[in-house]
Design an enzyme around this catalytic site. Structure first.
Site, PDB file in Angstrom:
ATOM      1  CB  VAL A 258      -8.091  -5.882  -0.527  1.00 23.79           C
ATOM      2  CG1 VAL A 258      -8.767  -7.246  -0.464  1.00 23.79           C
ATOM      3  CG2 VAL A 258      -7.348  -5.594  -1.729  1.00 23.79           C
TER       4      VAL A 258
ATOM      5  CE  LYS B  62       0.647   9.820  -7.801  1.00 23.07           C
ATOM      6  NZ  LYS B  62       0.622  11.263  -7.248  1.00 23.07           N
TER       7      LYS B  62
ATOM      8  CG  ASP C 131      -1.942  -1.347   1.364  1.00 24.72           C
ATOM      9  OD1 ASP C 131      -2.325  -1.716  -0.016  1.00 24.72           O
ATOM     10  OD2 ASP C 131      -2.093  -1.756   2.080  1.00 24.72           O
TER      11      ASP C 131
ATOM     12  CD  GLN D 293       0.561  -9.219  -2.573  1.00 26.64           C
ATOM     13  OE1 GLN D 293       1.198  -9.932  -3.446  1.00 26.64           O
ATOM     14  NE2 GLN D 293      -0.919  -8.937  -2.763  1.00 26.64           N
TER      15      GLN D 293
ATOM     16  N   GLY E 257      -4.625  -4.356  -3.668  1.00 30.20           N
ATOM     17  CA  GLY E 257      -5.573  -3.220  -3.875  1.00 30.20           C
ATOM     18  C   GLY E 257      -4.711  -2.205  -4.258  1.00 30.20           C
ATOM     19  CG  HIS E 258      -2.217  -2.306  -7.135  1.00 34.08           C
ATOM     20  ND1 HIS E 258      -1.503  -2.738  -7.856  1.00 34.08           N
ATOM     21  CD2 HIS E 258      -1.660  -2.611  -5.919  1.00 34.08           C
ATOM     22  CE1 HIS E 258      -0.599  -3.616  -7.303  1.00 34.08           C
ATOM     23  NE2 HIS E 258      -1.061  -3.486  -5.893  1.00 34.08           N
ATOM     24  CB  THR E 259      -6.158   3.465  -4.801  1.00 34.57           C
ATOM     25  OG1 THR E 259      -6.379   2.572  -3.878  1.00 34.57           O
ATOM     26  CG2 THR E 259      -7.326   4.454  -5.000  1.00 34.57           C
TER      27      THR E 259
ATOM     28  CG  ASN F 264      -2.816 -10.805  -2.393  1.00 36.10           C
ATOM     29  OD1 ASN F 264      -2.828 -10.717  -3.647  1.00 36.10           O
ATOM     30  ND2 ASN F 264      -1.811 -11.462  -1.730  1.00 36.10           N
TER      31      ASN F 264
ATOM     32  NE  ARG G  19       5.375 -31.639  -7.566  1.00 40.33           N
ATOM     33  CZ  ARG G  19       6.281 -32.377  -7.369  1.00 40.33           C
ATOM     34  NH1 ARG G  19       7.370 -32.406  -8.123  1.00 40.33           N
ATOM     35  NH2 ARG G  19       6.601 -32.723  -5.892  1.00 40.33           N
TER      36      ARG G  19
ATOM     37  CE  LYS H 165       2.298  -2.724  -4.362  1.00 37.44           C
ATOM     38  NZ  LYS H 165       1.959  -2.262  -2.986  1.00 37.44           N
TER      39      LYS H 165
HETATM   40  P1  GDP Z   1      -0.633   0.128  -3.562  1.00 37.60           P
HETATM   41  O1  GDP Z   1      -1.406  -1.007  -2.918  1.00 37.60           O
HETATM   42  O2  GDP Z   1       0.684   0.334  -3.323  1.00 37.60           O
HETATM   43  O3  GDP Z   1      -1.082   0.416  -4.948  1.00 37.60           O
HETATM   44  O4  GDP Z   1      -1.334   1.398  -2.606  1.00 37.60           O
HETATM   45  P2  GDP Z   1      -2.867   1.542  -2.059  1.00 37.60           P
HETATM   46  O5  GDP Z   1      -3.679   2.081  -3.596  1.00 37.60           O
HETATM   47  O6  GDP Z   1      -3.521   0.342  -1.584  1.00 37.60           O
HETATM   48  O7  GDP Z   1      -2.593   2.531  -1.140  1.00 37.60           O
HETATM   49  C1  GDP Z   1      -2.305   3.749  -1.418  1.00 37.60           C
HETATM   50  C2  GDP Z   1      -3.234   4.809  -1.028  1.00 37.60           C
HETATM   51  O8  GDP Z   1      -2.743   6.277  -0.823  1.00 37.60           O
HETATM   52  C3  GDP Z   1      -4.323   5.225  -2.141  1.00 37.60           C
HETATM   53  O9  GDP Z   1      -5.664   5.498  -1.574  1.00 37.60           O
HETATM   54  C4  GDP Z   1      -3.603   6.101  -3.260  1.00 37.60           C
HETATM   55  O10 GDP Z   1      -4.755   6.948  -3.867  1.00 37.60           O
HETATM   56  C5  GDP Z   1      -2.970   7.142  -2.068  1.00 37.60           C
HETATM   57  N1  GDP Z   1      -1.856   7.739  -2.490  1.00 37.60           N
HETATM   58  C6  GDP Z   1      -1.113   7.266  -3.467  1.00 37.60           C
HETATM   59  N2  GDP Z   1      -0.044   8.335  -3.274  1.00 37.60           N
HETATM   60  C7  GDP Z   1      -0.383   9.349  -2.550  1.00 37.60           C
HETATM   61  C8  GDP Z   1       0.425  10.423  -2.195  1.00 37.60           C
HETATM   62  O11 GDP Z   1       1.455  10.977  -2.573  1.00 37.60           O
HETATM   63  N3  GDP Z   1      -0.205  11.414  -1.305  1.00 37.60           N
HETATM   64  C9  GDP Z   1      -1.629  10.828  -0.560  1.00 37.60           C
HETATM   65  N4  GDP Z   1      -2.113  11.773   0.102  1.00 37.60           N
HETATM   66  N5  GDP Z   1      -2.280   9.936  -1.186  1.00 37.60           N
HETATM   67  C10 GDP Z   1      -1.513   8.988  -2.067  1.00 37.60           C
HETATM   68  P1  IMO Z   2      -0.960  -4.261  -2.098  1.00 38.39           P
HETATM   69  O1  IMO Z   2      -0.568  -4.776  -3.554  1.00 38.39           O
HETATM   70  C1  IMO Z   2      -0.989  -4.688   1.979  1.00 38.39           C
HETATM   71  C2  IMO Z   2      -0.977  -8.874   3.710  1.00 38.39           C
HETATM   72  C3  IMO Z   2      -2.294  -9.356   4.564  1.00 38.39           C
HETATM   73  C4  IMO Z   2      -1.749 -10.343   5.363  1.00 38.39           C
HETATM   74  C5  IMO Z   2      -0.559 -10.937   4.838  1.00 38.39           C
HETATM   75  C6  IMO Z   2      -0.946 -12.340   3.980  1.00 38.39           C
HETATM   76  O2  IMO Z   2      -2.052  -3.724  -2.168  1.00 38.39           O
HETATM   77  O3  IMO Z   2       0.172  -3.564  -1.511  1.00 38.39           O
HETATM   78  P2  IMO Z   2      -2.425 -12.927   2.146  1.00 38.39           P
HETATM   79  O4  IMO Z   2      -3.844 -12.591   1.666  1.00 38.39           O
HETATM   80  O5  IMO Z   2      -1.666 -12.512   1.040  1.00 38.39           O
HETATM   81  O6  IMO Z   2      -2.278 -14.423   2.361  1.00 38.39           O
HETATM   82  O7  IMO Z   2      -2.171 -12.101   3.245  1.00 38.39           O
HETATM   83  O8  IMO Z   2      -0.275 -10.021   3.427  1.00 38.39           O
HETATM   84  N1  IMO Z   2      -1.254  -8.362   2.391  1.00 38.39           N
HETATM   85  C7  IMO Z   2      -1.135  -7.116   2.112  1.00 38.39           C
HETATM   86  N2  IMO Z   2      -0.931  -5.947   2.692  1.00 38.39           N
HETATM   87  N3  IMO Z   2      -0.978  -4.559   0.970  1.00 38.39           N
HETATM   88  C8  IMO Z   2      -1.291  -5.832   0.102  1.00 38.39           C
HETATM   89  O9  IMO Z   2      -1.191  -5.851  -1.331  1.00 38.39           O
HETATM   90  C9  IMO Z   2      -1.171  -7.092   0.609  1.00 38.39           C
HETATM   91  N4  IMO Z   2      -1.542  -8.405   0.063  1.00 38.39           N
HETATM   92  C10 IMO Z   2      -1.466  -9.108   1.252  1.00 38.39           C
HETATM   93  O10 IMO Z   2      -2.867  -8.007   5.255  1.00 38.39           O
HETATM   94  O11 IMO Z   2      -0.962  -9.474   6.407  1.00 38.39           O
HETATM   95 MG    MG Z   3      -2.989  -1.582  -1.789  1.00 41.06          MG
END
Ligand code: GDP
Ligand code: IMO
Ligand code: MG
Length: 427
Positions: free
Chosen positions: A298, A18, A13, A222, A40-42, A38, A142, A16
């Site tokens: 997620v 963005k 989180d 992740q 979640g990319h926003t 698993n 397998r 990535k």
């Molecule tokens: P990812 O899993 O690495 O793609 O990240 P997520 O999308 O799960 O979480 C990152 C959150 O931070 C999302 O809600 C984005 O919209 C937000 N975000 C990304 N870059 C920035 C930033 O530079 N500033 C702020 N305030 N929010 C950001």
């Molecule tokens: P993105 O791509 C943050 C965490 C779960 C848990 C552990 C194992 O959005 O950064 P799993 O369901 O993969 O077996 O859970 O990994 N986890 C994440 N935490 N961002 C993620 O993905 C994650 N994907 C899994 O919360 O601790």
């Molecule tokens: Mg995420």
């Protein structure tokens, strides 16, 4: 010009999605190489927000997007996601999306087993309960079903039988009903025609792209501290998340992955259980969470928050193979009077400069902080280095020094355009 691989350098989180969306403007193909739904990319573009789990973030800019062989794919979830982004105006056709024929399928029985284990465990992992761990187990064991099996329904009964011979034993042990082979066959046959138009070959797509001189962006999910080998085991996900996995999980050689960009949040968050040395269980932690909107994409779970941990990122730069970083969410730190950065740990009275490998020591290390002055001016939405307050620049420079990697990109809001390029990762 080179390819670029994007990975998370903390616990996920970091932003990535963005950054991949922003970079994909200048790439011709985007490939996911591990993980599943698993992730979640926003992605925020003006007044539109896209939340992607399985779809590579390149789909927002209409780039050819590959779900590589290293990904585990829940086909029902994939169709739901295609429908969801369709409603938001993105049409996902086989011209845009390719699903690797050798990608492993996540089935309802995997989700259920993930849930049964978590519910029964005294020490939970805090998984997303998406069936990710159990499906990777079946891959290595397998006995997994793969995307290509949907192209040959006649082959399914024998494969299902082999899979259920394993799973029904486990389910009986958990006191759960066995999986009905006939019902599973029906549901797979039902979904097959909706999935098969997307099925193709990841390695051949990428080879053709390479020969045509196209630029490829590899999208990690992740992050390194969740890596099955290099993360905080057992509180990790079940795949390799380091840059090296981009090659194996997409079907290219290691030299093809190009520059590795580690995405690094300006502070630290973690969702799920496991050690977190700089975690703040106080008002400051709450403030970081509120200002950063730290709720899982997620599962909606509240993310744990803490100060920037330079020990961890120094380590993930090495194990992840990071060439340069993108520092995100700097704006969340606006207005803090002072900021702390963990420079090293103490364990049993001794200085430790890395995260020890055993879970007990990981839980016992005490962070040692350096305090930096905060800044009052806003960095939110800054689009040039010159717009940053002097103390924000000092913070960024100190982080670079401590982690041994330089900032290539800086992100100052969720919006695509609020991104500062310091060094072009494609060069
Ligand atoms: P990812 O899993 O690495 O793609 O990240 P997520 O999308 O799960 O979480 C990152 C959150 O931070 C999302 O809600 C984005 O919209 C937000 N975000 C990304 N870059 C920035 C930033 O530079 N500033 C702020 N305030 N929010 C950001
Ligand atoms: P993105 O791509 C943050 C965490 C779960 C848990 C552990 C194992 O959005 O950064 P799993 O369901 O993969 O077996 O859970 O990994 N986890 C994440 N935490 N961002 C993620 O993905 C994650 N994907 C899994 O919360 O601790
Ligand atoms: Mg995420």
């Amino acid at each position: 010009m080179t390819n670029v691989t994007v990975i998370g350098a903390q616990w996920g989180d970091e932003g990535k999605g963005k950054i991949i969306d922003w970079l994909s403007n200048r790439a011709e193909m985007v490939v996911r190489f591990q993980g599943g739904n698993n992730a979640g990319h926003t992605i925020v573009v003006g007044d539109k927000t896209y939340k992607l789990s399985l779809l590579p973030s390149g789909v927002v800019q209409g780039k050819r997007s590959i779900i590589g062989n290293g990904v585990v794919v829940d086909p029902w979830s994939l169709l739901d996601e295609i429908a969801r982004v369709g409603a938001a105006g993105l049409t996902i056709t086989p011209d845009i999306l390719v699903l690797a024929e050798n990608a492993v399928l996540v089935l309802p029985l995997h989700r259920e087993l993930d849930g049964m284990r978590e519910d029964a465990a005294a020490q939970k992992i805090g998984t997303t309960k998406r069936g990710i761990g159990p499906s990777y187990e079946d891959k290595v064991g397998r006995r997994a079903l793969r995307a290509i099996d949907l192209m040959d329904p006649a082959s399914l009964p024998a494969k299902i039988e082999k899979l259920l011979a394993h799973h029904n034993v486990l389910r009986r042990g958990f006191g759960h009903a066995e999986v009905d082979a006939a019902a599973l066959l029906v549901s797979l046959k039902e979904i097959a025609p909706k999935i098969t138009p997307f099925i193709g070959s990841s390695w051949r797509e990428l080879d053709a792209a390479k020969r045509a001189g196209k630029r490829i962006l590899f999208e990690g999910a992740q992050a390194v501290l969740l890596d099955i080998d290099h993360g905080t085991y057992p509180f990790v996900t079940s795949s390799n998340t380091v840059a090296g996995q981009a090659a194996a999980g997409a079907g290219v050689g290691p030299r093809e992955i190009g520059t590795v960009l580690g995405i690094v949040k300006s502070y630290t968050t973690r969702v799920g259980e496991g050690p977190f040395p700089t975690e703040l269980k106080d008002a400051t932690g709450e403030k970081l969470g509120e200002r950063g909107h730290e709720f899982g994409t997620v599962t909606g779970r509240k993310r744990r928050c803490g100060w920037f941990d330079a020990v961890l990122v120094r380590q993930t730069v090495i194990t992840g193979g990071v060439d340069g970083i993108c520092l995100t969410k700097l704006d969340v730190l606006d207005g803090f009077e002072e900021l702390k950065v963990c420079t090293h740990y103490e364990l049993d009275g001794k200085r430790v400069d890395y995260l020890p490998a055993d879970a007990n020591s990981q839980a016992l290390v005490k962070p040692v902080y350096e305090t930096l002055e905060g800044w009052t001016d806003s960095t939110r939405g800054a689009r040039s280095w010159a717009q940053l307050p002097a103390n924000a620049i000092k913070y960024v420079r100190r982080i670079e020094e401590l982690i041994g990697a330089q900032v290539a990109l800086l992100s100052t809001s969720p919006d695509r355009d609020d991104t500062i390029m310091v060094r072009d990762p494609f060069l």
